[in-house]
Design a protein around this motif. Structure first.
Motif, PDB file in Angstrom:
ATOM      1  N   ASN A  21      49.504   2.985 -52.829  1.00 54.84           N
ATOM      2  CA  ASN A  21      49.755   4.165 -51.999  1.00 54.84           C
ATOM      3  C   ASN A  21      51.121   4.092 -51.321  1.00 54.84           C
ATOM      4  O   ASN A  21      51.861   5.073 -51.276  1.00 54.84           O
ATOM      5  CB  ASN A  21      48.664   4.314 -50.943  1.00 54.84           C
ATOM      6  CG  ASN A  21      47.345   4.769 -51.524  1.00 54.84           C
ATOM      7  OD1 ASN A  21      47.304   5.327 -52.626  1.00 54.84           O
ATOM      8  ND2 ASN A  21      46.261   4.533 -50.814  1.00 54.84           N
ATOM      9  N   ARG A  22      51.440   2.931 -50.798  1.00 60.51           N
ATOM     10  CA  ARG A  22      52.725   2.772 -50.104  1.00 60.51           C
ATOM     11  C   ARG A  22      53.896   2.896 -51.080  1.00 60.51           C
ATOM     12  O   ARG A  22      54.908   3.526 -50.766  1.00 60.51           O
ATOM     13  CB  ARG A  22      52.776   1.426 -49.377  1.00 60.51           C
ATOM     14  CG  ARG A  22      51.805   1.357 -48.197  1.00 60.51           C
ATOM     15  CD  ARG A  22      51.909   0.038 -47.448  1.00 60.51           C
ATOM     16  NE  ARG A  22      50.952  -0.016 -46.355  1.00 60.51           N
ATOM     17  CZ  ARG A  22      51.261  -0.348 -45.097  1.00 60.51           C
ATOM     18  NH1 ARG A  22      52.502  -0.636 -44.768  1.00 60.51           N
ATOM     19  NH2 ARG A  22      50.323  -0.389 -44.161  1.00 60.51           N
ATOM     20  N   MET A  23      53.777   2.304 -52.240  1.00 57.85           N
ATOM     21  CA  MET A  23      54.861   2.360 -53.213  1.00 57.85           C
ATOM     22  C   MET A  23      55.024   3.757 -53.796  1.00 57.85           C
ATOM     23  O   MET A  23      56.141   4.207 -54.067  1.00 57.85           O
ATOM     24  CB  MET A  23      54.619   1.335 -54.326  1.00 57.85           C
ATOM     25  CG  MET A  23      54.698  -0.106 -53.857  1.00 57.85           C
ATOM     26  SD  MET A  23      54.427  -1.324 -55.174  1.00 57.85           S
ATOM     27  CE  MET A  23      55.947  -1.164 -56.108  1.00 57.85           C
ATOM     28  N   ALA A  24      53.915   4.481 -53.971  1.00 58.64           N
ATOM     29  CA  ALA A  24      53.974   5.823 -54.553  1.00 58.64           C
ATOM     30  C   ALA A  24      54.553   6.843 -53.581  1.00 58.64           C
ATOM     31  O   ALA A  24      55.178   7.820 -54.000  1.00 58.64           O
ATOM     32  CB  ALA A  24      52.587   6.268 -55.004  1.00 58.64           C
ATOM     33  N   SER A  25      54.354   6.637 -52.278  1.00 58.36           N
ATOM     34  CA  SER A  25      54.770   7.637 -51.287  1.00 58.36           C
ATOM     35  C   SER A  25      56.098   7.313 -50.605  1.00 58.36           C
ATOM     36  O   SER A  25      56.622   8.135 -49.866  1.00 58.36           O
ATOM     37  CB  SER A  25      53.687   7.780 -50.206  1.00 58.36           C
ATOM     38  OG  SER A  25      53.567   6.577 -49.460  1.00 58.36           O
ATOM     39  N   GLN A  26      56.656   6.122 -50.852  1.00 57.79           N
ATOM     40  CA  GLN A  26      57.836   5.681 -50.118  1.00 57.79           C
ATOM     41  C   GLN A  26      59.094   6.476 -50.460  1.00 57.79           C
ATOM     42  O   GLN A  26      59.198   7.105 -51.507  1.00 57.79           O
ATOM     43  CB  GLN A  26      58.085   4.196 -50.402  1.00 57.79           C
ATOM     44  CG  GLN A  26      58.482   3.896 -51.850  1.00 57.79           C
ATOM     45  CD  GLN A  26      58.631   2.409 -52.116  1.00 57.79           C
ATOM     46  OE1 GLN A  26      58.991   1.631 -51.241  1.00 57.79           O
ATOM     47  NE2 GLN A  26      58.342   1.990 -53.343  1.00 57.79           N
ATOM     48  N   LYS A  27      60.033   6.426 -49.507  1.00 57.47           N
ATOM     49  CA  LYS A  27      61.347   7.033 -49.694  1.00 57.47           C
ATOM     50  C   LYS A  27      62.410   5.960 -49.482  1.00 57.47           C
ATOM     51  O   LYS A  27      62.201   5.001 -48.737  1.00 57.47           O
ATOM     52  CB  LYS A  27      61.567   8.161 -48.681  1.00 57.47           C
ATOM     53  CG  LYS A  27      60.778   9.429 -48.953  1.00 57.47           C
ATOM     54  CD  LYS A  27      61.173  10.516 -47.958  1.00 57.47           C
ATOM     55  CE  LYS A  27      60.489  11.838 -48.276  1.00 57.47           C
ATOM     56  NZ  LYS A  27      60.918  12.909 -47.317  1.00 57.47           N
ATOM     57  N   PRO A  28      63.595   6.114 -50.109  1.00 56.47           N
ATOM     58  CA  PRO A  28      64.669   5.143 -49.886  1.00 56.47           C
ATOM     59  C   PRO A  28      65.110   5.140 -48.431  1.00 56.47           C
ATOM     60  O   PRO A  28      65.064   6.180 -47.748  1.00 56.47           O
ATOM     61  CB  PRO A  28      65.793   5.642 -50.808  1.00 56.47           C
ATOM     62  CG  PRO A  28      65.110   6.496 -51.822  1.00 56.47           C
ATOM     63  CD  PRO A  28      63.952   7.129 -51.112  1.00 56.47           C
ATOM     64  N   ASP A  29      65.526   3.971 -47.934  1.00 52.64           N
ATOM     65  CA  ASP A  29      66.048   3.864 -46.577  1.00 52.64           C
ATOM     66  C   ASP A  29      67.294   4.738 -46.435  1.00 52.64           C
ATOM     67  O   ASP A  29      68.164   4.747 -47.311  1.00 52.64           O
ATOM     68  CB  ASP A  29      66.399   2.401 -46.274  1.00 52.64           C
ATOM     69  CG  ASP A  29      66.844   2.199 -44.840  1.00 52.64           C
ATOM     70  OD1 ASP A  29      68.060   2.309 -44.589  1.00 52.64           O
ATOM     71  OD2 ASP A  29      65.975   1.939 -43.988  1.00 52.64           O
ATOM     72  N   ALA A  30      67.368   5.482 -45.339  1.00 51.34           N
ATOM     73  CA  ALA A  30      68.468   6.424 -45.138  1.00 51.34           C
ATOM     74  C   ALA A  30      69.822   5.737 -45.074  1.00 51.34           C
ATOM     75  O   ALA A  30      70.858   6.325 -45.417  1.00 51.34           O
ATOM     76  CB  ALA A  30      68.231   7.234 -43.866  1.00 51.34           C
ATOM     77  N   VAL A  31      69.854   4.480 -44.627  1.00 55.42           N
ATOM     78  CA  VAL A  31      71.127   3.750 -44.459  1.00 55.42           C
ATOM     79  C   VAL A  31      71.475   2.957 -45.711  1.00 55.42           C
ATOM     80  O   VAL A  31      72.576   3.074 -46.258  1.00 55.42           O
ATOM     81  CB  VAL A  31      71.047   2.805 -43.241  1.00 55.42           C
ATOM     82  CG1 VAL A  31      72.352   2.005 -43.116  1.00 55.42           C
ATOM     83  CG2 VAL A  31      70.771   3.597 -41.972  1.00 55.42           C
ATOM     84  N   THR A  32      70.530   2.142 -46.177  1.00 53.02           N
ATOM     85  CA  THR A  32      70.808   1.246 -47.300  1.00 53.02           C
ATOM     86  C   THR A  32      70.558   1.897 -48.663  1.00 53.02           C
ATOM     87  O   THR A  32      71.090   1.460 -49.677  1.00 53.02           O
ATOM     88  CB  THR A  32      69.946  -0.017 -47.206  1.00 53.02           C
ATOM     89  OG1 THR A  32      68.561   0.344 -47.336  1.00 53.02           O
ATOM     90  CG2 THR A  32      70.160  -0.712 -45.859  1.00 53.02           C
ATOM     91  N   GLY A  33      69.706   2.918 -48.684  1.00 51.62           N
ATOM     92  CA  GLY A  33      69.357   3.554 -49.951  1.00 51.62           C
ATOM     93  C   GLY A  33      68.355   2.767 -50.762  1.00 51.62           C
ATOM     94  O   GLY A  33      68.044   3.139 -51.899  1.00 51.62           O
ATOM     95  N   LYS A  34      67.829   1.676 -50.182  1.00 46.27           N
ATOM     96  CA  LYS A  34      66.876   0.828 -50.898  1.00 46.27           C
ATOM     97  C   LYS A  34      65.445   1.214 -50.536  1.00 46.27           C
ATOM     98  O   LYS A  34      65.159   1.667 -49.430  1.00 46.27           O
ATOM     99  CB  LYS A  34      67.108  -0.648 -50.566  1.00 46.27           C
ATOM    100  CG  LYS A  34      68.453  -1.178 -51.047  1.00 46.27           C
ATOM    101  CD  LYS A  34      68.594  -2.659 -50.706  1.00 46.27           C
ATOM    102  CE  LYS A  34      69.920  -3.222 -51.210  1.00 46.27           C
ATOM    103  NZ  LYS A  34      70.075  -4.661 -50.875  1.00 46.27           N
ATOM    104  N   LEU A  35      64.532   1.014 -51.498  1.00 45.20           N
ATOM    105  CA  LEU A  35      63.123   1.260 -51.248  1.00 45.20           C
ATOM    106  C   LEU A  35      62.530   0.088 -50.469  1.00 45.20           C
ATOM    107  O   LEU A  35      62.848  -1.072 -50.754  1.00 45.20           O
ATOM    108  CB  LEU A  35      62.368   1.433 -52.565  1.00 45.20           C
ATOM    109  CG  LEU A  35      62.722   2.674 -53.393  1.00 45.20           C
ATOM    110  CD1 LEU A  35      62.090   2.582 -54.775  1.00 45.20           C
ATOM    111  CD2 LEU A  35      62.269   3.946 -52.682  1.00 45.20           C
ATOM    112  N   PRO A  36      61.662   0.349 -49.488  1.00 51.73           N
ATOM    113  CA  PRO A  36      61.095  -0.744 -48.689  1.00 51.73           C
ATOM    114  C   PRO A  36      60.139  -1.640 -49.463  1.00 51.73           C
ATOM    115  O   PRO A  36      60.002  -2.819 -49.150  1.00 51.73           O
ATOM    116  CB  PRO A  36      60.368  -0.013 -47.551  1.00 51.73           C
ATOM    117  CG  PRO A  36      60.106   1.363 -48.081  1.00 51.73           C
ATOM    118  CD  PRO A  36      61.259   1.667 -48.990  1.00 51.73           C
TER     119      PRO A  36
END
Length: 305
Positions: A237-252
């Protein structure tokens, strides 16, 4: 000759051999109808699981008060569509492969069911992952802050926007924990259900594949697989709904193990079990409703032959 014809249509357990199209069709229809019944429990389970990721406390009454009672059906179309691929292939492939393995080995034991259940479960997850991503996103979108909402209008909209805005790979975001979970589901739901049918038939003197036999087996299998798969469900659920970090552009979240470690370290291991009760209602409810519906359709089919 008549005896030979009859025997060729019977399994070793004196059950009529079901044509493969009927096996897959009843599996898919049973999965779709069962999902329509338990979808509200899935919506609540997803939102409870993701609430901790957002640092929120989930409240069912608050969700209904804020979004309306029908919000529990958010993502229903995507969830039912997922079952076309997931339930059809998972349960259908399990029975076909199990019977083929029986032909080769001359027996069907629990070890064989485990291997077949894991392999067919993971295969079904890979096939249905795009609709799983759509289901998670549509179920949880209204809980996001207004600025972060994607405001999907339907299943076709979410598929189109994921493709155009994020690319094809986004459809398989979270596929690894989904496939791992599905492999465990194949073992703990389908394989154990098959095993419990035989156990309860012997121990409780039930007729195998009767409605009471399927109900008892499904309830037991649903509880076992809910406990075993909840951490992987939370990771998916967390991986499917996540968005890239606004600063780094990386997925959490980048992998199943990394997600499990990060959540356990930051929120505690039990955070992976947030939403367990509605998740069990979903798992147990879907297991019971799906397999009873499948059995009823197959009994009806056999009665017409």
């Amino acid at each position: 000759m008549a005896a030979v014809a009859v025997n060729s249509k019977m399994t070793s357990s004196s059950q009529p051999v079901m044509p493969k199209p009927v096996v897959f069709a009843t599996s898919g229809l049973g999965g779709m109808i069962g999902w329509a019944i338990i979808h509200p429990a899935n919506t609540v389970a997803v939102r409870m699981s993701l609430a901790s990721m957002q640092g929120k406390k989930f409240s069912l009454s608050g969700m209904i008060r804020e979004n309306g009672v029908m919000s529990v059906y958010d993502g229903l179309a995507a969830g039912v569509s997922r079952q076309i691929f997931y339930a059809t292939s998972r349960f259908g492939l399990f029975e076909v492969c199990r019977d083929k393995l029986h032909e080769i080995r001359g027996k069907t034991d629990f070890a064989g069911r485990v291997i077949v259940g894991a392999a067919t479960g993971a295969t079904a997850a890979a096939l249905s992952c795009p609709m799983e991503v759509a289901t998670v996103r549509m179920s949880n979108d209204v809980t996001l802050p207004l600025a972060e909402r994607r405001n999907y209008t339907g299943v076709f909209d979410v598929v189109k926007r994921i493709y155009t805005e994020e690319g094809v790979k986004a459809f398989w975001r979270g596929c690894t924990p989904f496939a791992q979970r599905a492999a465990l589901v194949g073992v703990f739901q389908v394989a154990t259900l098959d095993q419990f049918k035989e156990l309860y038939a012997r121990q409780l003197n039930q007729k195998k594949n009767s409605i009471p036999n399927v109900f008892c087996s499904a309830m037991t299998a649903g509880l076992i697989y809910s406990i075993a798969t909840m951490p992987l469900e939370a990771s998916k659920n967390r991986m499917a709904s996540q968005k890239p970090d606004a600063v780094t552009g990386k997925l959490p979240y980048t992998s199943t193990l990394q997600t499990l470690r990060k959540v356990s370290a930051n929120e505690g291991f039990l955070a992976l079990y947030n939403g367990f009760f509605p998740y069990y209602l979903r798992c147990g409810g879907h297991t019971v409703s799906m397999f009873i519906i499948v059995q009823m359709m197959r009994d009806f089919y056999n009665s017409t032959q």
